[in-house]
Design a protein around this motif. Structure first.
Motif, PDB file in Angstrom:
ATOM      1  N   ILE A  80      28.522  58.815  46.522  1.00  0.00           N
ATOM      2  CA  ILE A  80      29.105  59.394  45.000  1.00  0.00           C
ATOM      3  C   ILE A  80      30.055  60.446  45.497  1.00  0.00           C
ATOM      4  O   ILE A  80      31.170  60.689  44.894  1.00  0.00           O
ATOM      5  N   ALA A  81      29.917  61.433  46.385  1.00  0.00           N
ATOM      6  CA  ALA A  81      30.953  62.358  46.817  1.00  0.00           C
ATOM      7  C   ALA A  81      32.196  61.578  47.354  1.00  0.00           C
ATOM      8  O   ALA A  81      33.216  62.324  47.072  1.00  0.00           O
ATOM      9  N   PHE A  82      32.251  60.752  48.070  1.00  0.00           N
ATOM     10  CA  PHE A  82      33.125  59.757  48.770  1.00  0.00           C
ATOM     11  C   PHE A  82      34.134  59.298  47.440  1.00  0.00           C
ATOM     12  O   PHE A  82      35.282  59.323  47.555  1.00  0.00           O
ATOM     13  N   ALA A  83      33.372  58.897  46.540  1.00  0.00           N
ATOM     14  CA  ALA A  83      34.017  58.351  45.235  1.00  0.00           C
ATOM     15  C   ALA A  83      34.797  59.250  44.451  1.00  0.00           C
ATOM     16  O   ALA A  83      35.878  58.898  43.925  1.00  0.00           O
ATOM     17  N   VAL A  84      34.181  60.595  44.528  1.00  0.00           N
ATOM     18  CA  VAL A  84      34.923  61.430  43.598  1.00  0.00           C
ATOM     19  C   VAL A  84      36.307  62.023  44.218  1.00  0.00           C
ATOM     20  O   VAL A  84      37.204  62.289  43.847  1.00  0.00           O
ATOM     21  N   PHE A  85      36.367  61.782  45.645  1.00  0.00           N
ATOM     22  CA  PHE A  85      37.418  62.493  46.511  1.00  0.00           C
ATOM     23  C   PHE A  85      38.388  61.429  46.842  1.00  0.00           C
ATOM     24  O   PHE A  85      39.387  61.923  47.251  1.00  0.00           O
ATOM     25  N   THR A  86      38.141  60.211  46.490  1.00  0.00           N
ATOM     26  CA  THR A  86      39.022  59.248  47.008  1.00  0.00           C
ATOM     27  C   THR A  86      39.124  58.340  45.883  1.00  0.00           C
ATOM     28  O   THR A  86      38.501  58.574  44.652  1.00  0.00           O
ATOM     29  N   ASP A  87      39.916  57.294  45.765  1.00  0.00           N
ATOM     30  CA  ASP A  87      40.111  56.484  44.864  1.00  0.00           C
ATOM     31  C   ASP A  87      39.228  55.205  44.740  1.00  0.00           C
ATOM     32  O   ASP A  87      39.247  54.271  43.811  1.00  0.00           O
ATOM     33  N   PHE A  88      38.340  54.979  45.882  1.00  0.00           N
ATOM     34  CA  PHE A  88      37.262  54.125  45.871  1.00  0.00           C
ATOM     35  C   PHE A  88      36.185  54.162  44.868  1.00  0.00           C
ATOM     36  O   PHE A  88      35.136  54.806  45.281  1.00  0.00           O
ATOM     37  N   ASN A  89      36.278  53.896  43.560  1.00  0.00           N
ATOM     38  CA  ASN A  89      35.302  54.063  42.496  1.00  0.00           C
ATOM     39  C   ASN A  89      34.150  53.100  42.677  1.00  0.00           C
ATOM     40  O   ASN A  89      33.092  53.487  42.287  1.00  0.00           O
ATOM     41  N   GLY A  90      34.244  52.300  43.187  1.00  0.00           N
ATOM     42  CA  GLY A  90      33.156  51.349  43.629  1.00  0.00           C
ATOM     43  C   GLY A  90      32.067  51.951  44.283  1.00  0.00           C
ATOM     44  O   GLY A  90      30.915  51.688  44.192  1.00  0.00           O
ATOM     45  N   PHE A  91      32.301  53.140  45.148  1.00  0.00           N
ATOM     46  CA  PHE A  91      31.399  53.622  45.924  1.00  0.00           C
ATOM     47  C   PHE A  91      30.508  54.397  44.955  1.00  0.00           C
ATOM     48  O   PHE A  91      29.385  54.833  45.258  1.00  0.00           O
ATOM     49  N   PHE A  92      30.907  54.860  43.920  1.00  0.00           N
ATOM     50  CA  PHE A  92      30.203  55.775  43.003  1.00  0.00           C
ATOM     51  C   PHE A  92      28.869  54.799  42.445  1.00  0.00           C
ATOM     52  O   PHE A  92      28.082  55.095  42.217  1.00  0.00           O
ATOM     53  N   LEU A  93      29.420  53.400  42.165  1.00  0.00           N
ATOM     54  CA  LEU A  93      28.292  52.621  41.668  1.00  0.00           C
ATOM     55  C   LEU A  93      27.383  52.316  42.846  1.00  0.00           C
ATOM     56  O   LEU A  93      26.165  52.215  42.559  1.00  0.00           O
ATOM     57  N   PHE A  94      27.874  51.976  44.184  1.00  0.00           N
ATOM     58  CA  PHE A  94      27.022  51.793  45.220  1.00  0.00           C
ATOM     59  C   PHE A  94      26.004  53.003  45.362  1.00  0.00           C
ATOM     60  O   PHE A  94      24.966  52.914  45.634  1.00  0.00           O
ATOM     61  N   GLY A  95      26.895  54.226  45.105  1.00  0.00           N
ATOM     62  CA  GLY A  95      25.703  55.507  45.301  1.00  0.00           C
ATOM     63  C   GLY A  95      24.463  55.414  44.516  1.00  0.00           C
ATOM     64  O   GLY A  95      23.667  55.982  44.589  1.00  0.00           O
ATOM     65  N   LEU A  96      24.793  55.159  43.132  1.00  0.00           N
ATOM     66  CA  LEU A  96      24.013  55.377  42.047  1.00  0.00           C
ATOM     67  C   LEU A  96      22.921  54.221  42.159  1.00  0.00           C
ATOM     68  O   LEU A  96      21.847  54.396  41.833  1.00  0.00           O
ATOM     69  N   LEU A  97      23.351  52.874  42.614  1.00  0.00           N
ATOM     70  CA  LEU A  97      22.515  51.729  42.885  1.00  0.00           C
ATOM     71  C   LEU A  97      21.560  52.279  43.945  1.00  0.00           C
ATOM     72  O   LEU A  97      20.223  52.286  43.880  1.00  0.00           O
ATOM     73  N   GLU A  98      22.063  52.931  45.210  1.00  0.00           N
ATOM     74  CA  GLU A  98      21.022  53.235  46.279  1.00  0.00           C
ATOM     75  C   GLU A  98      20.251  54.190  45.557  1.00  0.00           C
ATOM     76  O   GLU A  98      18.828  54.317  46.248  1.00  0.00           O
ATOM     77  N   ILE A  99      20.454  55.144  45.035  1.00  0.00           N
ATOM     78  CA  ILE A  99      19.523  56.305  44.538  1.00  0.00           C
ATOM     79  C   ILE A  99      18.653  55.617  43.479  1.00  0.00           C
ATOM     80  O   ILE A  99      17.442  56.046  43.637  1.00  0.00           O
ATOM     81  N   SER A 100      18.977  54.875  42.771  1.00  0.00           N
ATOM     82  CA  SER A 100      17.912  54.087  41.650  1.00  0.00           C
ATOM     83  C   SER A 100      17.007  53.404  42.629  1.00  0.00           C
ATOM     84  O   SER A 100      15.807  53.196  42.273  1.00  0.00           O
ATOM     85  N   LEU A 101      17.554  52.710  43.761  1.00  0.00           N
ATOM     86  CA  LEU A 101      16.699  52.021  44.474  1.00  0.00           C
ATOM     87  C   LEU A 101      15.648  52.711  45.323  1.00  0.00           C
ATOM     88  O   LEU A 101      14.499  52.404  45.495  1.00  0.00           O
ATOM     89  N   ALA A 102      16.075  53.936  45.711  1.00  0.00           N
ATOM     90  CA  ALA A 102      15.148  54.721  46.135  1.00  0.00           C
ATOM     91  C   ALA A 102      13.957  55.088  45.382  1.00  0.00           C
ATOM     92  O   ALA A 102      12.697  55.390  45.774  1.00  0.00           O
ATOM     93  N   ILE A 103      14.283  55.603  43.919  1.00  0.00           N
ATOM     94  CA  ILE A 103      13.439  55.792  43.004  1.00  0.00           C
ATOM     95  C   ILE A 103      12.503  54.765  42.773  1.00  0.00           C
ATOM     96  O   ILE A 103      11.158  55.038  42.860  1.00  0.00           O
ATOM     97  N   VAL A 104      12.870  53.436  42.746  1.00  0.00           N
ATOM     98  CA  VAL A 104      11.991  52.382  42.466  1.00  0.00           C
ATOM     99  C   VAL A 104      11.234  52.046  43.455  1.00  0.00           C
ATOM    100  O   VAL A 104       9.956  51.917  43.753  1.00  0.00           O
ATOM    101  N   THR A 105      11.483  52.387  44.746  1.00  0.00           N
ATOM    102  CA  THR A 105      10.924  51.823  46.156  1.00  0.00           C
ATOM    103  C   THR A 105       9.859  52.953  46.559  1.00  0.00           C
ATOM    104  O   THR A 105       8.759  52.776  46.904  1.00  0.00           O
ATOM    105  N   GLY A 106      10.226  54.234  46.035  1.00  0.00           N
ATOM    106  CA  GLY A 106       9.258  55.256  46.242  1.00  0.00           C
ATOM    107  C   GLY A 106       8.168  55.118  45.164  1.00  0.00           C
ATOM    108  O   GLY A 106       6.857  55.397  45.727  1.00  0.00           O
ATOM    109  N   LYS A 107       8.497  54.947  44.168  1.00  0.00           N
ATOM    110  CA  LYS A 107       7.301  54.534  42.857  1.00  0.00           C
ATOM    111  C   LYS A 107       6.313  53.353  43.420  1.00  0.00           C
ATOM    112  O   LYS A 107       5.210  53.428  43.460  1.00  0.00           O
TER     113      LYS A 107
END
Length: 130
Positions: free
Chosen positions: A87-114
């Protein structure tokens, strides 16, 4: 969803992205930018291909280590920190796809943790009944 299944499917997606990046770097470039009309310069193909090596390494580590609950907890720490980094990489660069990848990974961490917590609660209650 079971954490074991997520820890198998998530790396397979990243391995597929790496393979596509080696074969057709312009497609991966468009996914990273989240701009499907983007045109890639010749020197950017090497950059996209070089990004594939650490992604391949991380995906294989997740694939091989994600089978038990203790490793799953450790992988969740990596998912949280990696997601925030993307997410930080996406904020400071033009690679906006990394924002979605970051959200995906955080949501997967929440789901797998549960999922891991449910499995541990189920196994501890089973052990106390005996």
């Amino acid at each position: 969803m079971n954490y074991k299944l997520i820890n198998r499917l998530d790396p397979i997606g990243y391995l597929g992205l790496t393979l596509v990046g080696f074969i057709m770097p312009e497609v991966t470039y468009r996914i990273f930018l989240f701009d499907f009309s983007a045109v890639m310069a010749d020197n950017q193909a090497l950059i996209i291909r070089s990004i594939g090596i650490p992604i391949y390494f991380a995906a294989m580590a997740f694939f091989l280590l994600g089978g038990n609950a203790e490793n799953g907890k450790q992988l969740n720490l990596i998912r949280y920190s990696g997601g925030l980094g993307m997410i930080a990489f996406a904020v400071f660069t033009d690679f906006n796809g990394f924002f979605l990848f970051g959200l995906l990974e955080i949501s997967l961490a929440i789901v797998t943790g549960k999922s891991i917590n449910k499995e541990e609660e189920g196994s501890s209650s089973f052990a106390t009944e005996e």
